[in-house]
Design an enzyme around this catalytic site. Structure first.
Site, PDB file in Angstrom:
ATOM      1  N   ARG A  78       0.841  -1.194   0.000  1.00  0.00           N
ATOM      2  CA  ARG A  78       0.000   0.000   0.000  1.00  0.00           C
ATOM      3  C   ARG A  78       0.882   1.253   0.000  1.00  0.00           C
ATOM      4  O   ARG A  78       2.098   1.168   0.134  1.00  0.00           O
ATOM      5  CB  ARG A  78      -0.951  -0.007   1.214  1.00  0.00           C
ATOM      6  CG  ARG A  78      -0.242  -0.324   2.539  1.00  0.00           C
ATOM      7  CD  ARG A  78      -0.831   0.389   3.694  1.00  0.00           C
ATOM      8  NE  ARG A  78      -0.750   1.800   3.526  1.00  0.00           N
ATOM      9  CZ  ARG A  78       0.351   2.524   3.742  1.00  0.00           C
ATOM     10  NH1 ARG A  78       1.479   1.956   4.112  1.00  0.00           N
ATOM     11  NH2 ARG A  78       0.329   3.830   3.562  1.00  0.00           N
ATOM     12  N   GLY A  79       0.193   2.407  -0.109  1.00  0.00           N
ATOM     13  CA  GLY A  79       0.928   3.670  -0.237  1.00  0.00           C
ATOM     14  C   GLY A  79       1.177   3.895  -1.727  1.00  0.00           C
ATOM     15  O   GLY A  79       1.621   2.973  -2.435  1.00  0.00           O
TER      16      GLY A  79
ATOM     17  N   CYS B 151      -1.494   9.323   8.222  1.00  0.00           N
ATOM     18  CA  CYS B 151      -1.328   8.100   7.429  1.00  0.00           C
ATOM     19  C   CYS B 151       0.142   7.681   7.442  1.00  0.00           C
ATOM     20  O   CYS B 151       0.896   8.021   8.366  1.00  0.00           O
ATOM     21  CB  CYS B 151      -1.871   8.248   6.011  1.00  0.00           C
ATOM     22  SG  CYS B 151      -2.142   6.633   5.229  1.00  0.00           S
TER      23      CYS B 151
ATOM     24  N   LYS C 199       2.547  11.507  -9.160  1.00  0.00           N
ATOM     25  CA  LYS C 199       1.229  11.468  -8.494  1.00  0.00           C
ATOM     26  C   LYS C 199       0.315  12.557  -9.037  1.00  0.00           C
ATOM     27  O   LYS C 199      -0.822  12.685  -8.615  1.00  0.00           O
ATOM     28  CB  LYS C 199       1.407  11.610  -6.991  1.00  0.00           C
ATOM     29  CG  LYS C 199       2.103  10.377  -6.422  1.00  0.00           C
ATOM     30  CD  LYS C 199       2.455  10.536  -5.002  1.00  0.00           C
ATOM     31  CE  LYS C 199       3.162   9.276  -4.499  1.00  0.00           C
ATOM     32  NZ  LYS C 199       3.794   9.498  -3.217  1.00  0.00           N
TER      33      LYS C 199
ATOM     34  N   GLY D 224       3.330   5.459  -3.651  1.00  0.00           N
ATOM     35  CA  GLY D 224       4.643   5.229  -4.260  1.00  0.00           C
ATOM     36  C   GLY D 224       4.947   3.744  -4.387  1.00  0.00           C
ATOM     37  O   GLY D 224       5.357   3.266  -5.444  1.00  0.00           O
TER      38      GLY D 224
ATOM     39  N   ASP E  26      -2.000  10.817  -2.807  1.00  0.00           N
ATOM     40  CA  ASP E  26      -2.283   9.747  -3.771  1.00  0.00           C
ATOM     41  C   ASP E  26      -2.483  10.322  -5.157  1.00  0.00           C
ATOM     42  O   ASP E  26      -2.285   9.639  -6.162  1.00  0.00           O
ATOM     43  CB  ASP E  26      -3.518   8.953  -3.356  1.00  0.00           C
ATOM     44  CG  ASP E  26      -3.136   7.937  -2.303  1.00  0.00           C
ATOM     45  OD1 ASP E  26      -2.948   8.338  -1.144  1.00  0.00           O
ATOM     46  OD2 ASP E  26      -2.971   6.753  -2.663  1.00  0.00           O
TER      47      ASP E  26
ATOM     48  N   ASN F 170      -5.707  12.512  -0.680  1.00  0.00           N
ATOM     49  CA  ASN F 170      -4.875  11.714   0.237  1.00  0.00           C
ATOM     50  C   ASN F 170      -5.794  11.010   1.231  1.00  0.00           C
ATOM     51  O   ASN F 170      -7.021  11.151   1.192  1.00  0.00           O
ATOM     52  CB  ASN F 170      -3.856  12.621   0.947  1.00  0.00           C
ATOM     53  CG  ASN F 170      -2.794  11.827   1.686  1.00  0.00           C
ATOM     54  OD1 ASN F 170      -2.202  10.896   1.137  1.00  0.00           O
ATOM     55  ND2 ASN F 170      -2.564  12.135   2.946  1.00  0.00           N
ATOM     56  N   LYS F 171      -5.194  10.257   2.128  1.00  0.00           N
ATOM     57  CA  LYS F 171      -5.931   9.449   3.103  1.00  0.00           C
ATOM     58  C   LYS F 171      -7.073  10.233   3.741  1.00  0.00           C
ATOM     59  O   LYS F 171      -6.913  11.397   4.081  1.00  0.00           O
ATOM     60  CB  LYS F 171      -4.936   8.957   4.168  1.00  0.00           C
ATOM     61  CG  LYS F 171      -5.502   8.102   5.266  1.00  0.00           C
ATOM     62  CD  LYS F 171      -6.293   6.926   4.777  1.00  0.00           C
ATOM     63  CE  LYS F 171      -5.561   6.005   3.831  1.00  0.00           C
ATOM     64  NZ  LYS F 171      -6.449   5.084   3.084  1.00  0.00           N
TER      65      LYS F 171
ATOM     66  N   ARG G 271      -6.722  -0.817  -7.260  1.00  0.00           N
ATOM     67  CA  ARG G 271      -7.174   0.294  -6.413  1.00  0.00           C
ATOM     68  C   ARG G 271      -7.329   1.523  -7.304  1.00  0.00           C
ATOM     69  O   ARG G 271      -6.469   1.792  -8.125  1.00  0.00           O
ATOM     70  CB  ARG G 271      -6.182   0.559  -5.267  1.00  0.00           C
ATOM     71  CG  ARG G 271      -6.129  -0.581  -4.256  1.00  0.00           C
ATOM     72  CD  ARG G 271      -5.355  -0.193  -3.011  1.00  0.00           C
ATOM     73  NE  ARG G 271      -6.104   0.700  -2.150  1.00  0.00           N
ATOM     74  CZ  ARG G 271      -5.567   1.332  -1.100  1.00  0.00           C
ATOM     75  NH1 ARG G 271      -4.284   1.175  -0.828  1.00  0.00           N
ATOM     76  NH2 ARG G 271      -6.298   2.117  -0.335  1.00  0.00           N
TER      77      ARG G 271
END
Ligand SMILES: O=C(COP(=O)(O)O)[C@H](O)[C@H](O)COP(=O)(O)O
Length: 320
Positions: free
Chosen positions: A16-17, A125, A230, A19, A194, A204-205, A59
């Site tokens: 996850r994440g 996050c 991104k 990058g 993201d 983002n989160k 995702r």
């Protein structure tokens, strides 16, 4: 690892994440290309398109994923044989992996310059890019204190506090809803991203936009650390970033949910912070105001409007 296993690991968030997802996808395409046996370029391309589709379907929010996939797949353009195409894919994937690693290092260097000795930094996050800024400043000998949020429902904050603890950074671990209670003790907020859209909005989160609002009200600087891959080219055409909504059992035990027929559990994984709440985006090209997103997309990522036609052809091929 087989391509389908990699896709499963991204889907289930073992990987996850933004990058990491991008690098994993680039490496998976390279490994998949290398396993192809045969000499028919058409079949090879078809197999690669399918592999790209499988990865893209894992995702939906992190734009680093389609950007990495496109970068690797584009390397096949103009190749005439399977070995040529395989070697072009390998070269592109390896170059993406290396440039991604360097980008995070550069972001760390540039972001660390925004952190002064004695600063208190809040992060949300678990972002490699945001942590690179904090850890670089720490390595430079700056005396820092960090507030790290819990990040319900998946608790990515645990990963963050482990990393900070291992590096010896003094860290406070707080529940997400405690951000406003502590924001006046914080000098600087740093999160990852993201996706960054053409108007400089940061995806983002979930919870990032609330933190940005709290920071804005408290006049606390809000930095976003994000590699240029991104930035979302398709947002130029008005395409919105899809916000992933994950399974409800991440939030509420299904047995409890079953006793609450009038309650609908919602679980969006990301939110959107408008550009006006972000002071700067720290990229590997330098720290920029969010309103410069268009320049990054056009001049650095090289996405002129004509690129969308090629991209459209690629998407059409993938849907065949
Ligand atoms: O929101 C998340 C991760 O969400 P999830 O845990 O749902 O993938 C991170 O802040 C960004 O992806 C940036 O991370 P990085 O800087 O490591 O790319």
């Amino acid at each position: 690892m087989l391509l389908n296993e990699t896709a499963d690991q991204i889907r289930s968030m073992k990987i996850r994440g933004a990058g990491r997802i991008a690098r994993t996808a680039a490496a998976a395409l390279r490994d998949y290309a290398e396993t192809f046996e045969g000499s028919d370029l058409g079949s090879f391309r078809h197999g690669m398109d399918e592999a790209a589709c499988t990865l893209l379907a894992t995702r939906p929010t992190a734009v680093s994923l389609p950007n990495a996939v496109r970068f690797v797949m584009k390397a096949m353009d103009g190749t005439g044989t399977v070995p040529e195409a395989q070697s072009a894919i390998t070269k592109a994937a390896d170059s993406f992996l290396l440039s991604s690693k360097h980008a995070v290092e550069w972001i760390g260097e540039i972001g660390a310059r925004h952190i002064s000795d004695g600063d208190v930094v809040l992060t949300h996050c678990n972002s490699e890019a945001a942590l690179a800024c904090i850890l670089t400043a720490h390595r430079q000998g700056k005396n820092l204190e960090v507030f790290a949020t819990e990040v319900r429902p998946r608790n990515q904050g645990l990963l963050t506090i482990r990393t900070l603890n291992d590096a010896g950074v003094k860290t406070n671990y707080i529940v997400d809803s405690a951000v406003r209670s502590f924001i006046n003790d914080v000098d600087l907020v740093i999160t990852g991203a993201d996706a960054v859209t053409v108007n400089g909005a940061v995806v983002n989160k979930i919870g990032t936009s609330q933190i940005a609002l709290a920071a804005h009200e408290a006049r606390t600087t809000m930095l976003v650390a994000a590699e240029t891959y991104k930035f979302a080219p398709r947002s130029i055409l008005g395409e919105r970033i899809e916000i992933e909504e994950r399974q409800t059992d991440e939030v509420l035990d299904p047995a409890v949910a079953a006793t609450l027929p009038h309650v609908r559990v919602r679980n969006p994984a990301f939110d959107v912070t408008p550009a006006r709440y972000v002071d700067e985006i720290v990229t590997e090209m330098g720290a920029i105001p969010p309103t410069m997103a268009y320049i990054i997309i056009r001049d650095h990522l090289g996405w002129g409007i004509e690129e969308f036609h090629k991209d459209f052809e690629f998407n059409e091929r993938m849907q065949e």
